[in-house]
Write a protein that holds these residues in place. Structure first.
Motif, PDB file in Angstrom:
ATOM      1  N   UNK A   8      81.406  31.953   9.980  1.00  0.00           N
ATOM      2  CA  UNK A   8      80.058  31.806   9.419  1.00  0.00           C
ATOM      3  C   UNK A   8      79.042  31.336  10.472  1.00  0.00           C
ATOM      4  N   UNK A   9      79.268  31.700  11.743  1.00  0.00           N
ATOM      5  CA  UNK A   9      78.366  31.343  12.846  1.00  0.00           C
ATOM      6  C   UNK A   9      77.314  32.428  13.004  1.00  0.00           C
ATOM      7  N   UNK A  10      76.044  32.024  13.074  1.00  0.00           N
ATOM      8  CA  UNK A  10      74.937  32.959  13.278  1.00  0.00           C
ATOM      9  C   UNK A  10      74.205  32.611  14.563  1.00  0.00           C
ATOM     10  N   UNK A  11      74.289  33.487  15.573  1.00  0.00           N
ATOM     11  CA  UNK A  11      73.563  33.278  16.820  1.00  0.00           C
ATOM     12  C   UNK A  11      72.082  33.540  16.557  1.00  0.00           C
ATOM     13  N   UNK A  12      71.232  32.588  16.940  1.00  0.00           N
ATOM     14  CA  UNK A  12      69.794  32.671  16.671  1.00  0.00           C
ATOM     15  C   UNK A  12      68.967  32.967  17.912  1.00  0.00           C
ATOM     16  N   UNK A  13      69.601  33.142  19.066  1.00  0.00           N
ATOM     17  CA  UNK A  13      68.874  33.402  20.296  1.00  0.00           C
ATOM     18  C   UNK A  13      68.812  32.173  21.175  1.00  0.00           C
ATOM     19  N   UNK A  14      67.906  32.191  22.145  1.00  0.00           N
ATOM     20  CA  UNK A  14      67.815  31.090  23.093  1.00  0.00           C
ATOM     21  C   UNK A  14      66.604  30.218  22.786  1.00  0.00           C
ATOM     22  N   UNK A  15      66.650  29.007  23.312  1.00  0.00           N
ATOM     23  CA  UNK A  15      65.545  28.062  23.191  1.00  0.00           C
ATOM     24  C   UNK A  15      65.313  27.473  24.586  1.00  0.00           C
ATOM     25  N   UNK A  16      64.038  27.235  24.919  1.00  0.00           N
ATOM     26  CA  UNK A  16      63.706  26.685  26.232  1.00  0.00           C
ATOM     27  C   UNK A  16      63.075  25.308  26.062  1.00  0.00           C
ATOM     28  N   UNK A  17      63.024  24.550  27.147  1.00  0.00           N
ATOM     29  CA  UNK A  17      62.441  23.208  27.117  1.00  0.00           C
ATOM     30  C   UNK A  17      61.010  23.265  26.598  1.00  0.00           C
ATOM     31  N   UNK A  18      60.702  22.379  25.659  1.00  0.00           N
ATOM     32  CA  UNK A  18      59.370  22.298  25.086  1.00  0.00           C
ATOM     33  C   UNK A  18      59.139  23.214  23.906  1.00  0.00           C
ATOM     34  N   UNK A  19      60.092  24.060  23.598  1.00  0.00           N
ATOM     35  CA  UNK A  19      59.942  25.008  22.498  1.00  0.00           C
ATOM     36  C   UNK A  19      60.349  24.373  21.169  1.00  0.00           C
ATOM     37  N   UNK A  20      59.715  24.811  20.098  1.00  0.00           N
ATOM     38  CA  UNK A  20      60.068  24.399  18.741  1.00  0.00           C
ATOM     39  C   UNK A  20      60.479  25.634  17.965  1.00  0.00           C
ATOM     40  N   UNK A  28      76.050  26.440   2.482  1.00  0.00           N
ATOM     41  CA  UNK A  28      76.801  25.282   2.953  1.00  0.00           C
ATOM     42  C   UNK A  28      77.917  25.751   3.876  1.00  0.00           C
ATOM     43  N   UNK A  29      78.069  25.061   4.998  1.00  0.00           N
ATOM     44  CA  UNK A  29      79.091  25.439   5.966  1.00  0.00           C
ATOM     45  C   UNK A  29      78.619  26.478   6.969  1.00  0.00           C
ATOM     46  N   UNK A  30      77.372  26.918   6.837  1.00  0.00           N
ATOM     47  CA  UNK A  30      76.800  27.888   7.761  1.00  0.00           C
ATOM     48  C   UNK A  30      76.475  27.199   9.084  1.00  0.00           C
ATOM     49  N   UNK A  31      76.741  27.860  10.184  1.00  0.00           N
ATOM     50  CA  UNK A  31      76.463  27.334  11.522  1.00  0.00           C
ATOM     51  C   UNK A  31      75.415  28.235  12.171  1.00  0.00           C
ATOM     52  N   UNK A  32      74.280  27.688  12.576  1.00  0.00           N
ATOM     53  CA  UNK A  32      73.266  28.433  13.312  1.00  0.00           C
ATOM     54  C   UNK A  32      73.255  27.919  14.744  1.00  0.00           C
ATOM     55  N   UNK A  33      73.343  28.825  15.706  1.00  0.00           N
ATOM     56  CA  UNK A  33      73.432  28.420  17.105  1.00  0.00           C
ATOM     57  C   UNK A  33      72.317  28.970  17.967  1.00  0.00           C
ATOM     58  N   UNK A  34      71.893  28.140  18.908  1.00  0.00           N
ATOM     59  CA  UNK A  34      70.885  28.505  19.896  1.00  0.00           C
ATOM     60  C   UNK A  34      71.461  28.213  21.273  1.00  0.00           C
ATOM     61  N   UNK A  89      75.421  22.589  35.367  1.00  0.00           N
ATOM     62  CA  UNK A  89      74.456  23.652  35.106  1.00  0.00           C
ATOM     63  C   UNK A  89      75.122  24.760  34.309  1.00  0.00           C
ATOM     64  N   UNK A  90      74.345  25.433  33.474  1.00  0.00           N
ATOM     65  CA  UNK A  90      74.878  26.570  32.743  1.00  0.00           C
ATOM     66  C   UNK A  90      74.254  26.721  31.375  1.00  0.00           C
ATOM     67  N   UNK A  91      74.837  27.604  30.599  1.00  0.00           N
ATOM     68  CA  UNK A  91      74.326  27.906  29.265  1.00  0.00           C
ATOM     69  C   UNK A  91      75.050  27.060  28.216  1.00  0.00           C
ATOM     70  N   UNK A  92      74.289  26.224  27.547  1.00  0.00           N
ATOM     71  CA  UNK A  92      74.806  25.347  26.502  1.00  0.00           C
ATOM     72  C   UNK A  92      74.524  25.978  25.137  1.00  0.00           C
ATOM     73  N   UNK A  93      75.300  25.595  24.140  1.00  0.00           N
ATOM     74  CA  UNK A  93      75.087  26.072  22.781  1.00  0.00           C
ATOM     75  C   UNK A  93      74.793  24.885  21.880  1.00  0.00           C
TER      76      UNK A  93
END
Length: 105
Positions: A8-20, A28-34, A89-93
């Protein structure tokens, strides 16, 4: 990328510093990832605020190797924060759980 990715993981794309970003955990139990590209030693602060009076959601942070790094403070009602120094350094989730949320980096 997490070592274990639930069905039930849904990738939502990337987020950068300062972004909202704003999103809703649909069930319930849904996982959204950035994803977030960080540098070693960077101080990362993520604030999670509820939408429309819900209890503040919480988030997990996973490192570039897929291993757990940190969790947001679950004891707050209006804002939960995840504050940590990135070890490499690298890509965090960032994985958000529970209700509607606004995520700020």
């Amino acid at each position: 990328k997490m070592l274990y990715t639930p069905a039930n993981y849904d990738a939502q794309g990337s987020i950068i510093a300062g972004e909202t970003v704003s999103g809703t955990v649909d069930t319930e139990g849904d996982w959204d990832g950035y994803t977030y590209r960080g540098t070693a030693g960077e101080n990362l602060v993520i604030a999670l605020r509820p939408v429309a009076g819900d209890i503040a959601p919480f988030a997990f942070l996973y490192g570039p190797d897929g291993l757990f790094v940190d969790i947001s403070n679950e004891n707050e009602i209006t804002v939960n924060r995840l504050a940590t120094q990135l070890p490499v350094a690298g890509e965090y989730t960032v994985v958000k759980l529970q209700n509607k949320a606004i995520i700020e980096t």
